[in-house]
Write an enzyme that holds these catalytic residues in place. Sequence first.
Site, PDB file in Angstrom:
ATOM      1  N   HIS A 288       0.851  -1.191   0.000  1.00  0.00           N
ATOM      2  CA  HIS A 288       0.000   0.000   0.000  1.00  0.00           C
ATOM      3  C   HIS A 288       0.890   1.246   0.000  1.00  0.00           C
ATOM      4  O   HIS A 288       2.036   1.202   0.478  1.00  0.00           O
ATOM      5  CB  HIS A 288      -0.896  -0.044   1.251  1.00  0.00           C
ATOM      6  CG  HIS A 288      -1.864   1.080   1.361  1.00  0.00           C
ATOM      7  ND1 HIS A 288      -1.532   2.289   1.937  1.00  0.00           N
ATOM      8  CD2 HIS A 288      -3.155   1.187   0.982  1.00  0.00           C
ATOM      9  CE1 HIS A 288      -2.572   3.092   1.902  1.00  0.00           C
ATOM     10  NE2 HIS A 288      -3.571   2.447   1.324  1.00  0.00           N
ATOM     11  N   PRO A 289       0.408   2.392  -0.498  1.00  0.00           N
ATOM     12  CA  PRO A 289       1.249   3.599  -0.540  1.00  0.00           C
ATOM     13  C   PRO A 289       1.759   4.088   0.808  1.00  0.00           C
ATOM     14  O   PRO A 289       2.736   4.845   0.848  1.00  0.00           O
ATOM     15  CB  PRO A 289       0.328   4.638  -1.189  1.00  0.00           C
ATOM     16  CG  PRO A 289      -0.597   3.841  -2.043  1.00  0.00           C
ATOM     17  CD  PRO A 289      -0.838   2.578  -1.282  1.00  0.00           C
ATOM     18  N   ARG A 290       1.147   3.681   1.935  1.00  0.00           N
ATOM     19  CA  ARG A 290       1.658   4.072   3.243  1.00  0.00           C
ATOM     20  C   ARG A 290       2.891   3.254   3.641  1.00  0.00           C
ATOM     21  O   ARG A 290       3.552   3.571   4.634  1.00  0.00           O
ATOM     22  CB  ARG A 290       0.573   3.902   4.316  1.00  0.00           C
ATOM     23  CG  ARG A 290      -0.475   4.972   4.382  1.00  0.00           C
ATOM     24  CD  ARG A 290       0.017   6.263   5.035  1.00  0.00           C
ATOM     25  NE  ARG A 290       0.515   6.075   6.387  1.00  0.00           N
ATOM     26  CZ  ARG A 290      -0.235   6.102   7.479  1.00  0.00           C
ATOM     27  NH1 ARG A 290      -1.541   6.297   7.377  1.00  0.00           N
ATOM     28  NH2 ARG A 290       0.301   5.942   8.674  1.00  0.00           N
ATOM     29  N   LYS A 291       3.197   2.204   2.892  1.00  0.00           N
ATOM     30  CA  LYS A 291       4.316   1.345   3.236  1.00  0.00           C
ATOM     31  C   LYS A 291       5.597   1.846   2.568  1.00  0.00           C
ATOM     32  O   LYS A 291       5.576   2.758   1.761  1.00  0.00           O
ATOM     33  CB  LYS A 291       4.022  -0.101   2.839  1.00  0.00           C
ATOM     34  CG  LYS A 291       2.676  -0.622   3.355  1.00  0.00           C
ATOM     35  CD  LYS A 291       2.529  -0.433   4.864  1.00  0.00           C
ATOM     36  CE  LYS A 291       1.268  -1.080   5.424  1.00  0.00           C
ATOM     37  NZ  LYS A 291       0.028  -0.356   5.114  1.00  0.00           N
ATOM     38  N   LEU A 292       6.753   1.218   2.883  1.00  0.00           N
ATOM     39  CA  LEU A 292       8.023   1.717   2.371  1.00  0.00           C
ATOM     40  C   LEU A 292       8.113   1.634   0.855  1.00  0.00           C
ATOM     41  O   LEU A 292       8.611   2.548   0.207  1.00  0.00           O
ATOM     42  CB  LEU A 292       9.200   0.961   3.011  1.00  0.00           C
ATOM     43  CG  LEU A 292       9.742   1.586   4.294  1.00  0.00           C
ATOM     44  CD1 LEU A 292       8.757   1.446   5.435  1.00  0.00           C
ATOM     45  CD2 LEU A 292      11.098   0.990   4.666  1.00  0.00           C
TER      46      LEU A 292
END
Length: 383
Positions: free
Chosen positions: A176-180
């Site tokens: 997901h875009p919140r991940k690295l």
Amino acid sequence: MIPITRPWLGAEEAAAVNEVLASGWVAQGPKVAAFEASVAAALGAGEGVATTSCTTALHLALHALGVGPGDEVVVPSLSFIATTNAPRYAGARPVFADVDLETQNITAETLERALSPATRAVIVVHQAGMPADLDAIEALCKPRGVTVVEDAACAIGSTYRGLPVGARNLVALSFHPRKLITTGEGGMLLTGDGRLARRLRRLREHGMAVSAHERHASRTVVVEAYEELGFNYRMTDLQAAIGLVQLGKLDAIVARRRALAARYSELLGDVPGLSLPADPPYGTTNYQSYVVQLDDDLPLQRDVVMQELLDRGIATRRGIMAAHLEPSCAALPAPALPVTERLTRRSLILPLFHGMDTKDVERVAEALATAVAHCAVEGPPWR
């Protein structure tokens, strides 16, 4: 405005997508296979099985393990709600365990109180990238026949006892875009069991005995068979192409995030009333999130701090949610979870991403320190 996060995406990812578009094959195919192999190699795992999300990866894992009605799966309430939902999708009952105040993870001690004869599995979350102490948890679970599944949605790039998180057990990742690193949406299961990996690949494609890409590439007629009830949890080659580029940036992203986190800790370390994250003795965190706790004796509401920072052009997020307090989980029994409830009420997440510079970190830290100082002088509430 300083956002809570921003993915590191650019011309390389765009070129990779264009290459896939030009190939004419955009669904699950050779790029997905390459991405699976590359992630598995990078994290020291035997096999990777790409999925649509970490949520579907967790569901697929429990389904493949045979978890179902009548079974219990121990989970931390302090996690994104997908951790709790995955057992429910499989027909099992999630059982909540409390967490450690410093790491925000379940421990062998908190887990043991939640085990019962009906426990089939435990989902260990490496919360916000902070590795959980797997050795102690496995020593408790394995003699009891309880399978350990790792929810490493946030933990790619973190380490446990010198190895990458993902090198043991059945491990679920998120992109997901919140991940690295990101593929927009997407997930993956890692396993050292080749037979299980083959079954997982079949299950994520409707239970089909031969993949669609293999069937279309064959020079002879292939009539596929559907050997068991499966799901449509396939990643696309478009996503995998982005993921391959992103994976090449992982080491740089981890190094930058750890440097920025160190600067946060340097600036905030002497601010009274704050507790800051740090590496546990057995591993390193990737600082997927920099989570700050407001001490209980600090008479300042967490949401007031968040609004103050937002008014100054700084986005924050509440600390990790507590699933057992959400309306969708109201029917689930919950024991006393004092640490979970304290953390979800008294913590907030500060901006942290590869594109930040030290001036951004200093601005955020100054705003937070000012909020705490105002509270100490004026008392609650302050604005």
